[in-house]
Write a protein that holds these residues in place. Structure first.
Motif, PDB file in Angstrom:
ATOM      1  N   PRO B  27       7.798   8.907  -1.105  1.00 31.17           N
ATOM      2  CA  PRO B  27       6.843   8.908  -2.212  1.00 31.17           C
ATOM      3  C   PRO B  27       5.539   9.601  -1.822  1.00 31.17           C
ATOM      4  CG  PRO B  27       7.646   6.669  -1.771  1.00 31.17           C
ATOM      5  CD  PRO B  27       8.124   7.547  -0.662  1.00 31.17           C
ATOM      6  N   PHE B  29       2.436   8.879  -2.221  1.00 27.33           N
ATOM      7  CA  PHE B  29       1.349   8.084  -1.639  1.00 27.33           C
ATOM      8  C   PHE B  29       1.855   6.989  -0.715  1.00 27.33           C
ATOM      9  CE2 PHE B  29      -0.267   9.091  -6.026  1.00 27.33           C
ATOM     10  CZ  PHE B  29      -0.928  10.235  -5.614  1.00 27.33           C
ATOM     11  N   SER B  30       2.968   7.233  -0.065  1.00 29.41           N
ATOM     12  CA  SER B  30       3.512   6.143   0.737  1.00 29.41           C
ATOM     13  C   SER B  30       2.568   5.752   1.863  1.00 29.41           C
ATOM     14  CB  SER B  30       4.861   6.535   1.317  1.00 29.41           C
ATOM     15  OG  SER B  30       5.304   5.480   2.130  1.00 29.41           O
ATOM     16  N   PRO B  31       2.197   4.467   1.943  1.00 22.77           N
ATOM     17  CA  PRO B  31       1.302   4.038   3.010  1.00 22.77           C
ATOM     18  C   PRO B  31       2.007   3.954   4.371  1.00 22.77           C
ATOM     19  CG  PRO B  31       1.852   2.169   1.582  1.00 22.77           C
ATOM     20  CD  PRO B  31       2.492   3.379   0.983  1.00 22.77           C
ATOM     21  N   ALA B  32       3.324   3.900   4.389  1.00 23.06           N
ATOM     22  CA  ALA B  32       4.048   3.822   5.665  1.00 23.06           C
ATOM     23  C   ALA B  32       5.347   4.588   5.504  1.00 23.06           C
ATOM     24  CB  ALA B  32       4.312   2.370   6.040  1.00 23.06           C
TER      25      ALA B  32
END
Lengths: 472, 162
Positions: B27, B29-32
């Motif tokens: 994705p 804006f994936s944070p991890a």
């Protein structure tokens, strides 16, 4: 319980506040620093003339879809949202609790805040499940009467989770008390809810168990939205605060000018283990931790901001010589991030070698540090003695996929950052282990009503009692 | 080290191999981002020349019209005696968040699933098997409390497979 109207006693409270801390003055407060006030553009309430971006209007929504779309850019936008919220909530309050359009935050060094007149859960979820008193009235426990101003702040939680909630959530939270270095005293916590939150609970009779049972819809607190030409005064939406306070005593080495302070009733409940009588003392307390959870139209998983006083785990900027960190002593041998030895008795002053040793497990990132320096500078520009310049944002947790279906497998909306903790509120669960370390959204995703239905990310509703009392 | 191009190719290939969209696998804006971890795992476990042959084969395939790409992945990668086992192990990694060390014998159902390592605690929470089943791994749920009492959303709901 006695009832007091907030409005009639505010004046007493303001005078007592002006006399807290180092700059104790007998004279009436100085005239407003800034009288040529002009409302900020688009603001629903009037703000004073430009003080950088400092304003008294709470941001309604967190919709940044127009901005450059990278994770870092969005994090920055949410962090600015957090600072705007912090400043608006801590804005100088008028006698009725609303923001003073004439007086910028910190113009007098410290000030009575807007959120100070928000309701506490114990005022809403009454032991007998009855209809809570209207917005603007406070009740005090018997031990707290006649020892100070009738509407002083009342702080009673000695651990992160109150007794009411512990019954439901049990020990797995693994929390314990936090004890400051200067005084060896327990940090106290309080929760405050804004008017939109209060109204939703009262209008839907969610303040007692029977009301929650009868409520068959999904619990959905109202969302904040942004002002538009058609809707210049949009709702703020549900906003809930959790604050951590420590005793501030210059005789023990505290530097009062670095804390937002209140005179507060420190109430300790009766307990069997260890045997403790209920007690109430009037103390000067300094703000050390500050959570804001705000539901907005673009963030149905809520936006989670968390601030700390800058001296919590190390000595922060511009500290006078001799300043010690609140919860860290480099020479102490007490193990880091470990609760004090049992039994836990909030009335006992812990010896120096047993006081909390807290370290920050996940450092504040560079971009947030830079933003903090900027906002601290604006706060200092108002008044070089402003206490507000000594607060810093740890981070903001927000949903990167806010539109995920609430019934689907990723309903929590993929929060960023994945982990977030406040050293004074999630002291013992810092770190990066899924489901073990602190993530605001992931933990609050488990919050329920008293009849075990999802309660929209807030643990508030678990505090409801039966009509007529639980032992009825 | 993996380049951006490697990551793009890896995610594009993985989308065809797993049936999940590239945006779901990585994705915006994936944070991890687990895709980055999986690519690093692949590159650290498998001969570099083989990995780069797989990614460059896919890069060529990605120039074809989208409708023709799955068949090309089937014939040029999955059917390739060397690339096939690696690609199948990549599918398992995405679905089960485990890298099976004996990837060279995927046709043996016993040894083929014997020894494996969970890629990371982050990856553990992101196995596609859970998404496909609208479930969650043991001990970790992103679903609202009480989800079991309500009807799940349609299987193809676009926003739930990140």
């Amino acid at each position: 319980m006695m009832r007091f109207s907030r409005q009639t006693v505010r004046a007493i409270m303001l005078v007592s506040l002006a006399c807290v801390g180092t700059q104790c003055s007998q004279a009436p407060p100085p005239p407003p620093a800034n009288t040529g006030a002009t409302p900020a553009a688009g603001a629903a309430t009037a703000s004073p003339a430009a003080q950088g971006p400092l304003g008294s209007t709470l941001p309604g929504d967190a919709d940044f879809s127009d901005n450059p779309q990278t994770l870092q850019a969005l994090q920055h936008d949410f962090d600015v949202f957090s600072w705007q919220s912090f400043v608006a909530l801590n804005w100088t309050a008028l006698a009725d609790g609303s923001a003073d359009p004439q007086k910028v935050i910190g113009a007098d060094g410290d000030n009575r805040t807007v959120w100070d007149s928000y309701k506490e859960p114990y005022e809403v979820f009454l032991p007998d499940g009855s209809q809570p008193p209207p917005w603007g009235q406070q009740e005090l426990p018997a031990q707290c009467r006649n020892i100070g101003p009738a509407d002083g702040k009342l702080i009673q939680m000695t651990q992160k989770v109150s007794d009411d909630v512990l019954d439901v959530a049990g020990q797995p939270f693994g929390t314990g008390p936090l004890v400051d270095q200067q005084n060896g005293r327990y940090v106290r916590y309080e929760i405050r809810i804004n008017r939109d939150t209060y109204d939703y609970i009262v209008q839907n009779t969610l303040f007692n168990k029977e009301g929650q049972q009868a409520f068959t819809k999904l619990v959905q607190f109202p969302s904040g939205s942004s002002a538009t030409a058609q809707n210049p005064k949009p709702p703020v939406g549900a906003l809930v605060i959790k604050a951590a306070w420590k005793v501030v005593d210059p005789a023990q080495g505290d530097v009062p000018g670095r804390f937002h302070k209140v005179q507060a009733y420190v109430y300790t409940r009766a307990s069997d283990n260890p045997p403790t009588q209920p007690s109430c003392e009037l103390k000067t307390m300094g703000l050390v931790g500050f959570h804001i959870a705000h539901k907005t139209a673009s963030a149905p998983q809520w936006v989670w901001s968390t601030f700390e006083q800058v001296d919590n785990v190390r000595v922060g900027h511009d500290a006078p010589p001799g300043t010690k960190a609140n919860f860290h002593d480099p020479s102490s041998k007490y193990p880091a991030n470990t609760p004090p030895p049992r039994p836990w008795n909030p009335n006992v002053v812990l010896p120096p070698d047993k006081r909390s040793q807290v370290t920050r497990v996940i450092p504040i990132d560079d971009a947030t540090n830079a933003l903090n320096a900027q906002w601290q500078g604006w706060l200092r520009a108002v008044n070089k003695d402003s206490v507000w310049q000594y607060y810093e944002l740890v981070s903001t947790q927000w949903p990167t996929q806010p539109k995920n279906s609430p019934t689907g497998p990723k309903a929590a909306g993929e929060p960023a950052p994945v982990f977030l903790a406040n050293a004074t509120l999630e002291t013992y669960i810092q770190g990066k282990t899924p489901n073990v370390s602190s993530s605001c959204i992931m933990c609050h995703n488990n919050a329920t009503t008293t009849n075990s239905k999802f309660s929209d990310f807030t643990y508030l509703l678990e505090r409801a009692h039966k009509k007529g009392g639980d032992n009825r | 080290m993996s380049s951006n191009q490697d990551l793009t190719d890896f995610v594009g290939l993985s989308a065809i191999l797993t049936g999940f969209g590239a945006d779901d696998l990585n994705p915006q804006f994936s944070p991890a981002p687990v895709a980055v971890e999986y690519l690093q795992t692949l590159q650290s476990k498998v001969d570099a020349a083989l990995v780069s042959r797989m990614l460059s084969t896919y890069q060529t395939i990605s120039g074809l019209p989208p409708a023709e790409q799955p068949a090309a992945v089937q014939s040029q990668i999955l059917a390739d005696p060397q690339l096939g086992p690696v690609a199948r192990n990549v599918i398992r990694m995405w679905y089960l968040s485990i890298w099976y060390t004996d990837y060279s014998d995927p046709n043996n159902p016993v040894t083929g699933f014997s020894d494996g390592t969970v890629v990371s605690s982050n990856a553990y929470t992101k196995g596609l098997a859970w998404d496909a089943a609208q479930a969650h791994p043991m001990g970790y749920s992103e679903m609202h409390y009480g989800y079991w009492a309500t009807e799940p959303p349609p299987l193809d709901s676009p926003d739930d497979n990140s």
